[in-house]
Design a protein around this motif. Structure first.
Motif, PDB file in Angstrom:
ATOM      1  N   TYR A  78      42.447  41.973  79.561  1.00 47.93           N
ATOM      2  CA  TYR A  78      42.789  41.108  78.363  1.00 47.93           C
ATOM      3  C   TYR A  78      42.924  41.822  77.194  1.00 47.93           C
ATOM      4  N   ARG A 115      42.146  34.858  78.233  1.00 52.50           N
ATOM      5  CA  ARG A 115      43.128  34.791  79.139  1.00 52.50           C
ATOM      6  C   ARG A 115      44.077  33.445  78.200  1.00 52.50           C
ATOM      7  N   LYS A 135      45.098  34.070  75.335  1.00 53.38           N
ATOM      8  CA  LYS A 135      45.999  34.883  74.455  1.00 53.38           C
ATOM      9  C   LYS A 135      45.358  35.031  73.175  1.00 53.38           C
TER      10      LYS A 135
END
Ligand SMILES: Cc1cc2nc3c(=O)[nH]c(=O)nc-3n(C[C@H](O)[C@H](O)[C@H](O)COP(=O)(O)OP(=O)(O)OC[C@H]3O[C@@H](n4cnc5c(N)ncnc54)[C@H](O)[C@@H]3O)c2cc1C
Length: 299
Positions: A69, A23, A25
């Motif tokens: 993700y 989350r 990145k």
């Protein structure tokens, strides 16, 4: 390619660490050989929204969550070795490949070492457990045994007495209680048995009797044992991480170990209280520390 972080271990600690990293990145790989500590149990308790869940179902839901993700990769491989090289880590896995990463999170868990008593493995995780907060409710008010050969015997016995007043303690031939503790056991009608156990008897995971060397049989419906605890993986020692006197990886409050770039979370660092929700929370904290440290290095 240089990864932001490699997470070793896919229990609740590693899975939650992966979620937080994904989350944020961060490009990560989570390696998991899928031999969690609670593999012997059918049901996990005490995690709000997940009470009574099967361990395999818990993991399945977590893996589904992570699919959202794209920077997270999961590999079912064992990490064999990690080396430090020019400010990053080189990770060797069971598929013979190597990976490079800026940070490492060790979420490798613990291994239980049970007393050497015939039959104990047949009941561990089904009617004999180690943590009353995890499984005390399921055994409440039943005739229980505490099996303990070490200095944790008195503490665990007092705790179990909270869930059932019908408790006997077996030390399997060891002398681990002081005279004062023995008196307190007697005051609470807890029988102390210091004789060696011959074997445990029951069926389909349900303990029925403790059979002592003398031939005496004690009917019991379940119990608790103080297991020895060991790091499930030697990676912390391989990397040079300090361990505390309980055998846990020493960390600061955010999971940083004494080795720069190496973080630890879950049972392997916390030792106790060992619970899914605690491990998941520690995984989250370690991942936030990794992200914070990467941001500070790169900004
Ligand atoms: C009998 C029993 C019953 C329990 N019941 C409950 C309960 O009801 N409720 C509760 O909250 N807690 C319960 N627990 C405790 C709970 O299982 C642990 O607290 C929790 O699993 C810890 O999570 P973790 O992520 O730290 O480690 P684990 O869940 O043990 O996961 C570690 C993972 O890392 C992997 N791994 C290790 N080394 C490597 C490597 N080198 N490379 C790749 N992968 C690796 C392992 O294979 C494993 O999949 C129970 C424990 C036991 C033993």
């Amino acid at each position: 390619m240089l990864l932001d972080c490699v997470v070793v271990g896919g229990g609740p600690a590693g899975l939650n660490a992966a979620l937080v990293l994904g989350r944020a990145k961060k490009k990560i790989i989570l390696f998991d050989e899928n031999k969690p500590r609670n593999a012997v149990t059918h049901e996990s308790h005490g995690f709000i929204t997940r009470d009574k869940i099967k361990p395999s179902e818990f993991k399945q839901i977590a893996l589904e969550d992570l699919k959202a993700y794209p920077e997270i990769t999961i590999k079912n491989q064992r990490v064999y070795d990690i080396k430090t090289e020019n400010n990053h880590f080189v990770i060797l896995t069971s598929d013979g490949l190597t990976y490079q990463s800026r940070k490492i999170i060790l979420a490798t868990g613990l291994k239980d070492i049970l007393p050497n008593i015939k039959g104990i493995h047949d009941y561990y995780g089904t009617s004999i457990f180690s943590c009353p907060f995890c499984d005390g409710w399921e055994l409440k008010d039943r005739p229980l045994v505490v099996i303990s050969e070490n200095e944790r015997a008195f503490h665990i016995t007092k705790m179990i007495y909270n869930w059932s007043k019908d408790v006997v303690v077996c030390t399997n031939g060891k002398a681990v209680f002081t005279n004062e503790q023995k008196q307190l056991l007697a005051n609470n009608n807890i029988e102390l048995i210091e004789e060696e156990i011959e074997y445990l008897e029951g069926d389909k995971g349900q303990l029925r009797h403790i059979i002592l060397k003398s031939g005496r049989e004690i009917a019991r419906a379940g119990g608790f044992v103080t297991a020895g605890l060991q790091q499930a993986s030697p990676l912390a020692q391989v990397l040079g991480c300090s361990l505390n006197n309980m055998g846990g990886i020493e960390t600061d409050n955010s999971g940083r170990t004494n080795i720069a770039g190496v973080y630890a979370c879950g049972d392997n660092a916390v030792i106790a209280p060992a619970q899914l929700i605690v491990a998941a929370a520690e995984g989250s904290k370690a991942a936030m520390a990794v992200v914070g440290d990467l941001v500070n290095e790169d900004f």
